[in-house]
Design a protein around this motif. Structure first.
Motif, PDB file in Angstrom:
ATOM      1  N   LYS A   3       0.838  -1.204   0.000  1.00  0.00           N
ATOM      2  CA  LYS A   3       0.000   0.000   0.000  1.00  0.00           C
ATOM      3  C   LYS A   3       0.861   1.237   0.000  1.00  0.00           C
ATOM      4  CE  LYS A   3      -4.396  -1.053   2.143  1.00  0.00           C
ATOM      5  NZ  LYS A   3      -4.859  -1.379   0.807  1.00  0.00           N
ATOM      6  N   ILE A   5       0.446   5.204   1.023  1.00  0.00           N
ATOM      7  CA  ILE A   5      -0.447   6.190   1.655  1.00  0.00           C
ATOM      8  C   ILE A   5       0.098   7.578   1.367  1.00  0.00           C
ATOM      9  CG2 ILE A   5      -1.467   7.019   3.807  1.00  0.00           C
ATOM     10  CD1 ILE A   5      -1.195   4.251   4.934  1.00  0.00           C
ATOM     11  N   GLN A   7       0.185  11.557   2.039  1.00  0.00           N
ATOM     12  CA  GLN A   7      -0.105  12.544   3.090  1.00  0.00           C
ATOM     13  C   GLN A   7       0.067  13.944   2.536  1.00  0.00           C
ATOM     14  OE1 GLN A   7      -1.602  11.647   5.506  1.00  0.00           O
ATOM     15  NE2 GLN A   7      -0.853   9.728   6.386  1.00  0.00           N
ATOM     16  N   GLY A  10      -4.072  11.314   3.292  1.00  0.00           N
ATOM     17  CA  GLY A  10      -4.335  10.015   3.919  1.00  0.00           C
ATOM     18  C   GLY A  10      -4.899   9.002   2.943  1.00  0.00           C
ATOM     19  N   GLU A  12      -5.202   6.074   0.264  1.00  0.00           N
ATOM     20  CA  GLU A  12      -4.403   4.848   0.100  1.00  0.00           C
ATOM     21  C   GLU A  12      -4.571   4.306  -1.302  1.00  0.00           C
ATOM     22  OE1 GLU A  12      -5.450   1.886   2.925  1.00  0.00           O
ATOM     23  OE2 GLU A  12      -5.115   3.198   4.643  1.00  0.00           O
ATOM     24  N   SER A  50       7.406   7.250   5.872  1.00  0.00           N
ATOM     25  CA  SER A  50       7.682   5.995   6.595  1.00  0.00           C
ATOM     26  C   SER A  50       7.634   4.835   5.623  1.00  0.00           C
ATOM     27  CB  SER A  50       6.675   5.791   7.739  1.00  0.00           C
ATOM     28  OG  SER A  50       5.410   5.505   7.200  1.00  0.00           O
ATOM     29  N   VAL A  84       3.644  -1.061   3.781  1.00  0.00           N
ATOM     30  CA  VAL A  84       3.060   0.277   3.635  1.00  0.00           C
ATOM     31  C   VAL A  84       4.187   1.279   3.397  1.00  0.00           C
ATOM     32  CG1 VAL A  84       1.771   2.111   4.797  1.00  0.00           C
ATOM     33  CG2 VAL A  84       1.124  -0.280   5.160  1.00  0.00           C
ATOM     34  N   GLU A  86       4.568   5.385   3.165  1.00  0.00           N
ATOM     35  CA  GLU A  86       3.832   6.636   3.364  1.00  0.00           C
ATOM     36  C   GLU A  86       4.637   7.759   2.718  1.00  0.00           C
ATOM     37  OE1 GLU A  86       3.477   7.510   7.474  1.00  0.00           O
ATOM     38  OE2 GLU A  86       1.539   8.451   7.253  1.00  0.00           O
ATOM     39  N   GLU A  88       4.878  11.954   1.071  1.00  0.00           N
ATOM     40  CA  GLU A  88       4.318  13.304   1.081  1.00  0.00           C
ATOM     41  C   GLU A  88       3.902  13.606  -0.349  1.00  0.00           C
ATOM     42  OE1 GLU A  88       6.398  16.242   3.900  1.00  0.00           O
ATOM     43  OE2 GLU A  88       6.947  16.845   1.883  1.00  0.00           O
TER      44      GLU A  88
END
Ligand code: FES
Length: 324
Positions: A3, A5, A7, A10, A12, A50, A84, A86, A88
């Motif tokens: 996945k 994500i 930001q 948020g 996905e 992350s 996952v 994450e 920007e």
């Protein structure tokens, strides 16, 4: 399935293993600036908040050690390795903006026209549904099954109802794909393309004078943007300054002269860098001639397309002249 994500929205999205972050984002309609798709230009740099990813082979000049230490990565080559990742990306809404790319879209070669010694125009028509794209975007063309890797080529026309696409292809001496297109692909052949990609897009709402700087087959995306701006009635001045080695390298000279007589707000200028301009026009590189044409770019929208060193030297001079 991994996945990604985004930001601060948020949102996905699923990322099949082995896919790059850039290609997954584009398939979902999210615009991420990119140019080379090969870890060389740095355009697709993004902060990873992350998770882990395999950065693949990229050039140091495209991503500094300092950027790496701060968590940035080049998404055209980055493949998530953790469940996952994450990143920007985008605004609170992360609104989809682009048409999702279509892979393996069959097209027939309707024409091949040698435009200069090294550049030919390739025209394709879709055998099924035409590709939807924004002016300034590009397609990936090649045939990996016969050893001709997919390479990005800008679409040189604005979207047409019949789906026709045209490309300006420079024959690269060391390349595999461009010599194949020049020498082995024939009129009447069926080829597959993947498209559209890229975010070198005109802003339809822009209400400023426009300056386009191009050299070689970099004229392709500029032509697409110019046609779009002029045909939808852009009222402010639009200037194209094209850099060519010699007069024989002036791509689409007739077409651009035609646009100049059709649209009173469009000016076509060219400069010759390796031959004297017998008609008393401009001579020398863009950084020398541009200040003679336009000394203040603070209210201009500027588009630049061509080889990496051409783009870099143009960026320097437009910055100096106040472009934002
Ligand atoms: S698109 Fe050029 S480095 Fe990623």
């Amino acid at each position: 399935m991994k996945k990604i994500i985004m930001q601060p929205s948020g949102k996905e999205i699923d990322c099949p293993s082995g896919e790059t972050v850039l290609s997954v984002l584009e398939k979902q309609g999210y615009a991420l600036p990119n140019n080379c798709r090969a870890g060389a230009c740095g355009e697709c740099k993004i902060k990873v908040l992350s998770g882990e990813f395999d950065q693949g082979f990229i050039m140091d000049m495209a991503l500094s050690q300092e950027d790496r230490d701060r968590g940035y990565g080049l998404m055209c080559m980055a493949k998530p390795t953790s469940d996952v990742l994450e990143i920007e990306f985008g605004t609170e809404d992360a609104q989809p903006k682009l048409f999702p790319p279509v892979e393996n879209s069959w097209h027939i070669v309707t024409d091949k026209i040698q435009r200069t010694e090294k550049i030919l125009e390739l025209r394709l028509s879709p055998l099924g549904q035409g590709i939807k794209f924004w002016p300034g975007q590009y397609a990936m063309i090649g045939d990996e099954s016969t050893g001709h890797p997919l390479r990005p080529y800008s679409i040189a026309n604005s979207p047409k109802p019949n789906g026709e696409l045209s490309f300006l292809i420079t024959k690269e001496r060391e390349g595999k794909t461009s010599p194949w297109i020049h020498e082995e692909v024939n009129i009447g052949d069926n080829i597959k393309i993947n498209a559209p990609y890229g975010t070198f897009l005109g802003d339809p709402s822009v209400d400023t004078p426009i300056l386009c700087l191009a050299s070689g087959s970099g004229l392709a995306p500029i032509l697409s943007l110019l046609n779009a701006y002029l045909s939808r009635g852009h009222k402010n001045p639009v200037t194209l300054l094209f850099s060519a080695k010699t007069k024989a390298d002036l791509l689409d000279f007739g077409k651009l002269k035609y646009l100049e007589s059709k649209y009173v707000n469009f000016k076509y200028k060219f400069t010759l860098t390796q031959e004297s301009n017998k008609e008393g026009g401009l001579e020398g590189r863009i950084e020398k001639v541009l200040p003679q044409l336009l000394s203040d770019l603070s209210n201009h929208s500027v588009y630049i397309a061509g080889g990496v060193s051409f783009v870099n030297s143009c960026k320097k001079i437009v910055d100096k002249l106040g472009a934002k």
